[in-house]
Design an enzyme around this catalytic site. Structure first.
Site, PDB file in Angstrom:
ATOM      1  N   LYS A 174       2.581  -3.452   6.226  1.00 28.65           N
ATOM      2  CA  LYS A 174       2.553  -3.617   5.361  1.00 28.65           C
ATOM      3  C   LYS A 174       4.401  -3.944   4.911  1.00 28.65           C
ATOM      4  CE  LYS A 174      -1.845  -4.634   3.277  1.00 28.65           C
ATOM      5  NZ  LYS A 174      -1.639  -5.693   2.668  1.00 28.65           N
TER       6      LYS A 174
ATOM      7  N   SER B 268       1.224  -1.524   0.618  1.00 26.05           N
ATOM      8  CA  SER B 268       0.073  -0.118  -0.048  1.00 26.05           C
ATOM      9  C   SER B 268       0.669   1.416  -0.041  1.00 26.05           C
ATOM     10  CB  SER B 268      -0.653   0.073   1.283  1.00 26.05           C
ATOM     11  OG  SER B 268      -1.659   0.925   1.682  1.00 26.05           O
TER      12      SER B 268
ATOM     13  N   TYR C 131      -1.719  -0.076  10.049  1.00 29.00           N
ATOM     14  CA  TYR C 131      -2.321  -0.949   8.935  1.00 29.00           C
ATOM     15  C   TYR C 131      -0.885  -0.373   8.412  1.00 29.00           C
ATOM     16  CZ  TYR C 131      -3.502  -1.210   3.749  1.00 29.00           C
ATOM     17  OH  TYR C 131      -3.707  -2.222   3.067  1.00 29.00           O
TER      18      TYR C 131
END
Ligand code: UDP
Length: 318
Positions: free
Chosen positions: A143, A115, A139
């Site tokens: 990643k 991402s 988050y």
């Protein structure tokens, strides 16, 4: 190739499964159906209902596979800040299970759903892969850590990877083959569609005092079918000997919230109720990809450069 698409019943995964299938790959979808939906599965593909946290089941599914596309993850930024444990277990431990199962079963290649969140709040507005990696939410941190684990598994076990750093994924399959709408999406376009359907009274535009031409935030909206084609190319390039890479996927074109609203209004043929609201915490003013690396290494070229065309693919399934 024999490809295990982990998370292949989800929004992006189902588009990837379709794209792989159309190129003649032998697809097995592995998904726990927590957010993925059965309606997104293609009957031509094998389906295994399973969880990445169930290591023995994952190993069983991995046997005989040449490659993995890994899209199984929790992805709500706000939730990741409130409940990091969920993200540590599902995203980090789950990905380590996948890498370990690959080693155990001899699968060689992995394409990973990363991402733009790995960049955090970059100081530049056009982002290439050399921009410092400073995630500002948990988050994005998961990643980035998974990308680093893949780097080590490449060095130590020879597993080659491509991490695809998506910008703002939008749209649906234009043929209408994928009909499972994302449930409870907090993203801009699904929210605009709820205003269209009347499920929501009005759109709240988060901030109109950003340093952008119309004051609203600018993002790079990339169609999910363009994302899907990049996964197929990445696998094929790995199979032809490409080294491991992290690559941005975006259109390289910015669209403001107001421009997106105008595009939706044009497609639906009427004005939509909207109001300006305070800025949302953690929103950078402008995030636009440089995707030069994906273009040159994969020969990838996104087809959807016109936001109205993207919106049309969303409107069609609503
Ligand atoms: N946005 C908005 N109203 C909403 C949802 C989103 O104005 O109800 C804005 C948000 O501030 C951001 C852009 O739309 O500038 C895209 O947000 P989204 O959550 O879709 O993706 P993000 O860029 O945060 O990953």
């Amino acid at each position: 190739m024999k490809v295990l698409v982990v998370g292949g019943a989800g929004y992006i995964g189902s588009h990837v499964a379709k794209a792989l299938m159309l190129k003649g790959h032998e697809v097995t979808v592995y998904d726990n159906l927590s957010t993925g939906q059965e309606i997104n599965l293609f009957k031509q593909n094998r389906f295994i209902k399973g969880d990445i946290l169930n290591y023995p089941a994952l190993v069983e599914a991995m046997r005989g596979q040449d490659a993995v596309v890994h899209l199984a993850a929790k992805k709500a930024v706000g939730e990741s800040m409130e409940n990091p444990m969920l993200y540590s277990v599902n995203n980090i431990s789950g990905s380590l299970n996948i890498l370990n199962a690959m080693v155990e079963c001899g699968a060689k290649y992995i394409v990973f759903s990363s991402s733009a969140a790995v960049y955090g709040m970059p100081e530049v507005s056009t982002i290439d892969e050399n921009v410092p990696l400073n995630p500002i939410n948990y988050y994005g941190f998961t990643k980035l850590e998974i990308e680093k684990f893949m780097g080590w598994y490449d060095r130590l076990k020879g597993i080659k990877f491509v991490a695809l750093r998506y910008f703002n994924a939008v749209g649906y399959d234009a043929d209408g083959d994928i009909r499972g709408k994302e449930i409870n999406s907090q993203n801009l376009l699904p929210i605009m569609m709820e205003v269209v359907s009347g499920k929501r009274d009005k759109l709240k535009i988060f901030g109109n005092d950003y340093p952008t031409p119309d004051g609203t935030c600018i993002r790079d909206y990339i169609h999910v079918s363009d994302l899907a084609s990049a996964h197929v190319l990445a696998l094929e390039k790995l199979n032809q000997g490409m080294t491991s890479q992290s690559l941005n996927l975006g259109t390289e074109k910015g669209t403001s919230v107001l421009e997106m609203l105008r595009a939706v209004e044009k497609v639906v043929g009427r004005k939509l109720p909207a109001e300006f609201a305070p800025r949302r915490a953690g929103d950078p003013a402008i995030l636009v990809a440089s995707a030069a690396k994906a273009r040159s290494l994969l020969g990838w070229k996104p087809q959807y450069l016109d936001v109205e065309k993207i919106v049309q693919t969303v409107y069609n399934i609503n």
